[in-house]
Structure formats: structure tokens, C-alpha cells
Design a protein around this motif. Structure first.
Motif, PDB file in Angstrom:
ATOM      1  N   GLY A 174      81.167  62.257  18.227  1.00 18.34           N
ATOM      2  CA  GLY A 174      82.600  62.263  18.366  1.00 18.34           C
ATOM      3  C   GLY A 174      83.503  62.955  17.394  1.00 18.34           C
ATOM      4  N   HIS A 175      84.645  63.075  17.440  1.00 24.63           N
ATOM      5  CA  HIS A 175      85.529  63.661  16.516  1.00 24.63           C
ATOM      6  C   HIS A 175      86.775  62.921  16.300  1.00 24.63           C
ATOM      7  N   GLN A 176      87.232  63.002  15.150  1.00 22.39           N
ATOM      8  CA  GLN A 176      88.600  62.255  14.659  1.00 22.39           C
ATOM      9  C   GLN A 176      89.544  63.288  14.510  1.00 22.39           C
ATOM     10  N   TYR A 177      90.721  63.120  15.523  1.00 25.01           N
ATOM     11  CA  TYR A 177      92.067  64.103  15.547  1.00 25.01           C
ATOM     12  C   TYR A 177      93.020  63.516  14.001  1.00 25.01           C
ATOM     13  N   ALA A 178      92.983  62.248  13.954  1.00 29.28           N
ATOM     14  CA  ALA A 178      93.794  61.692  12.732  1.00 29.28           C
ATOM     15  C   ALA A 178      93.491  62.261  11.610  1.00 29.28           C
ATOM     16  N   GLU A 179      94.579  63.006  11.035  1.00 29.23           N
ATOM     17  CA  GLU A 179      94.380  63.575   9.475  1.00 29.23           C
ATOM     18  C   GLU A 179      94.744  62.696   8.596  1.00 29.23           C
ATOM     19  N   VAL A 180      94.035  61.730   8.134  1.00 33.82           N
ATOM     20  CA  VAL A 180      94.260  60.691   7.190  1.00 33.82           C
ATOM     21  C   VAL A 180      92.877  60.654   6.397  1.00 33.82           C
ATOM     22  N   ALA A 181      93.303  60.462   4.858  1.00 30.31           N
ATOM     23  CA  ALA A 181      92.264  60.226   4.120  1.00 30.31           C
ATOM     24  C   ALA A 181      91.537  58.874   4.212  1.00 30.31           C
ATOM     25  N   GLU A 182      92.282  57.832   4.733  1.00 26.08           N
ATOM     26  CA  GLU A 182      91.855  56.534   5.022  1.00 26.08           C
ATOM     27  C   GLU A 182      92.233  55.932   6.332  1.00 26.08           C
ATOM     28  N   HIS A 183      91.287  56.031   7.156  1.00 23.09           N
ATOM     29  CA  HIS A 183      91.902  55.411   8.532  1.00 23.09           C
ATOM     30  C   HIS A 183      92.021  53.905   8.534  1.00 23.09           C
ATOM     31  N   ALA A 233      95.934  68.955  18.042  1.00 21.87           N
ATOM     32  CA  ALA A 233      94.785  68.359  17.937  1.00 21.87           C
ATOM     33  C   ALA A 233      93.848  69.019  18.787  1.00 21.87           C
ATOM     34  N   GLY A 234      92.433  69.395  18.069  1.00 18.94           N
ATOM     35  CA  GLY A 234      91.499  70.101  18.735  1.00 18.94           C
ATOM     36  C   GLY A 234      91.406  71.472  18.559  1.00 18.94           C
TER      37      GLY A 234
END
Length: 373
Positions: free
Chosen positions: A170-179, A348-349
């Protein structure tokens, strides 16, 4: 599940028990693992047979061919253009693969699987005699749910929501330090309905929570759901569902070309955002209410909740070109100010560190004979 409706304070909603009298208290107890949620808004599908995993692997977005007994994941069924048609949680027990689908999607998903079976040695059956109980792991609720969970091969059937982590492939698009999903250890036990009713007879309103509480935790975790975030245009990239429901390195399946193209080139047409709503008015938006940036309509609310810590919150699908600043939700003639938190960026991507596939039309250049020894 009739037994839960008999608990003092139970208030029935459209899809099941909405709450037991105190939504915020139920959320707090649910989040700490002290409460169970009867999930009458979801349905169990059993897929059995020796070829089930390889077959499911070939027709869905997830890599399932080597799924081990006891492991959990989730899958999407995409159309040829890569749009989401169906979604389900997945757990295998070594003899059957159990799918957990939103109730509004279960019959259609099962029917589609039957149509795709051909000569595959697999069977597909909706199992209405099985209920579902949700809980957060780590408390007494987990012990209670596991004690009544179905266990056809000896181990309790408890689906572990993969949303806490980015799944393999998978791959995470959300650009956050802590999801925010990392804190939600969400589990669903598959339970015979008679056993669930017997368990309910031993519980009080202190031990249970309603669907409103479960939804509030889901929305706060930015977790997409078929019944809320999916419409006829939905791509998995738009709601960050590549994170757990799509394996980018697996073999060919329907819709894979679009998945790869959007992920490689970036810029999905729409993007999921979290909205923190102004709570000064008592009006709460509803799914389908429009979202505006100034006078321009830029999206639609998909999920709404009142969270015990965050207050009124929502998820919304926005146009890729929607600005990243504050927005307005129009609900019942009222304009509600909304602070936006970007989940899926507009590009994203495009910024993902992924290998680019060499074009097949590009052939190696023959060596220059002048440089040959």
C-alpha cells in the motif's frame, strides 16, 4: 440483534441501534475498550473452497493468494475504469474466507462474486445468521466479544482493521507525522446471532455503544467506508484507500491500469478532506450537503459526527482544485464554517517514491560498432 435492543436506553436508528442514551459517554468507553457495538449495518459473506484465495486475488485489488489463517486485510472490487464498486474486510480461517461488507453492498457483492466464479472451486454465501460486534482492542470488550465469536476451525473469527498501519503493497497519501488512524485498534467479531443475544442479556448500558459512537471514531480516524465515501465516480486514491485496500505490486486485476496510472502520474480528480465544523449553531450537516469555497461549490460532505473530544467533524470529497483553506458547508439553510485538514493532497501520487515502468516500445539501442573492441 434483538438482545441488544432490550438493553435499557437503546434507541433504534435507520441501520441499527444508534445509541443507548449518552453518545459521548459511549464514545469514551468504546475508545478505551470498555464497550461493544452491535453492527447491524454490516453483513457477513462466506467464501469457501480450495481455490478461494487465488480466485479472490485475481479479481480484487488486494493480494490474497498467500493470506494465512487468522490474518486480516481488506479488498476493493473495481470496475474496468478503476472506480470502486464494492468493498469488504477480509479474514481467513484456513477453510473459508470471511468478508465483512456494508449491509447495502453485501447482496450485490455476493452476486458479483457468483457471476465471476465460472469453474473456480469456490462457493459464495451470504450468512444472515451471523452477526457482527465491533470493539476497540485492549479492554474487557475484547474478552467478551472473543468469548462468543464463531470459531469453525478453533480460532475466534475476529477481523483486525488494517487501518492502523500502511499495509504491505500500500501507500499513504496523507502527509502527516502521526496518522489519526494509528490510535484506533478497531476489531469486528463474527458472532452467531443467538450467541450475541445471549451475551446481550448479561450486559447493561455501561457495556455497550451505538453506531453513532462507532462512526465518530471512524470519522476522526479518516477511515473511508463504502456506504459513505463511495459514489459512482470514486477512485481508491481519492480517499487514501491505497493505504490498506490496494496492493500496488500484485498481478493483473480489473481496474489495475487506472490504479497504476493515477498513482504514477498523480492528480486524482477529487480528494478526501477532514472538516472541523463550527459548533456555535446546533445544526449538524448531513451526508450530501454541499461544500463551498466562497461562492464556488467545491465538494460534498460524506460523513458527519459529533466527537467527544474534537466536537463536530466531517469527511468531505472535494474537487482536486478546491483551495486548502477554510470552507463553508451549507446545511438546512445555514452556513457552517469549516476548517479544512488536507488528507489527500491535490498532487497525490505524483510525489510518491515509486519505480517508473519502462515503456515496452523502447528497445535497447544497438552498440555503436565504432566503439567495439
Amino acid at each position: 440483534m434483538p438482545g441488544f435492543t432490550e438493553i435499557v436506553g437503546a434507541v433504534q436508528g435507520e441501520h441499527g441501534i444508534a445509541h443507548f442514551g449518552d453518545v459521548f459517554r459511549e464514545q469514551r468507553r468504546l475508545s478505551t475498550g470498555a464497550a461493544l457495538v452491535p453492527l447491524d449495518d454490516r453483513t457477513v459473506i462466506e467464501v469457501a473452497g480450495p481455490e478461494r484465495l487465488g480466485w479472490l486475488d485475481s479479481i480484487t485489488s488486494q493480494a490474497l493468494g498467500r493470506l494465512r489463517a487468522g490474518d486480516s486485510t481488506e479488498l476493493l472490487v473495481l470496475d474496468p475504469q478503476g472506480r470502486v464498486e464494492h468493498a469488504a474486510g477480509v479474514i481467513d480461517d484456513g477453510a473459508s474466507t470471511w468478508l465483512i461488507a456494508d449491509a447495502g453492498d453485501a447482496e450485490a457483492l455476493a452476486a458479483w462474486l457468483v457471476r465471476m466464479k465460472f469453474r473456480t472451486q469456490a462457493t459464495v454465501e451470504v450468512r444472515p445468521e451471523l452477526g457482527l460486534i465491533g470493539f476497540v482492542d485492549g479492554g474487557v470488550a475484547a474478552e467478551r466479544a472473543r468469548s462468543v465469536a464463531s470459531a469453525p476451525t478453533g480460532e475466534p473469527l475476529v477481523w483486525v482493521d488494517p487501518w492502523q498501519h500502511v499495509s504491505a503493497g500500500g501507500h499513504q497519501y496523507a502527509e502527516v507525522a502521526e496518522h489519526p488512524g494509528a490510535d484506533l485498534a478497531w476489531r469486528i467479531a463474527i458472532v452467531p446471532r443467538d450467541a450475541a443475544d445471549a451475551l446481550a442479556d448479561t450486559l447493561s448500558s455501561d457495556d455497550v455503544a451505538g453506531l453513532l459512537a462507532a462512526e465518530a471514531l471512524r470519522v476522526a480516524a479518516w477511515r473511508p467506508r463504502w456506504s459513505a465515501e463511495v459514489d459512482e465516480r470514486s477512485l481508491p486514491h481519492e480517499s487514501d484507500w491505497i493505504r490498506t485496500a490496494v496492493h500496488l505490486d500484485k498481478g493483473c486485476y480489473r481496474g489495475q491500469e487506472t490504479v497504476a496510472k493515477v498513482h504514477n502520474l498523480g492528480h486524482p480528480p477529487r480528494r478526501l478532506a477532514a472538516l472541523h465544523l463550527d459548533g456555535s449553531d446546533d445544526v449538524l450537516p448531513s451526508p450530501g450537503d454541499p461544500v463551498f469555497a466562497g461562492d464556488d461549490e467545491v465538494g460534498t460532505v460524506t460523513s458527519v459526527a459529533r466527537h467527544h473530544e474534537d466536537g463536530p467533524i466531517a469527511l468531505a470529497i472535494l474537487s482536486r482544485r478546491a483551495p486548502v483553506g477554510d470552507l463553508i458547508v451549507r446545511a438546512e439553510g445555514v452556513q457552517i464554517a469549516a476548517t479544512q485538514q488536507v488528507i489527500v493532497p491535490a498532487d497525490a501520487g505524483a510525489t510518491a517514491e515509486i519505480p517508473r515502468i519502462t515503456r515496452l516500445s523502447r528497445r535497447p539501442t544497438a552498440p555503436d560498432p565504432r566503439h567495439t573492441a
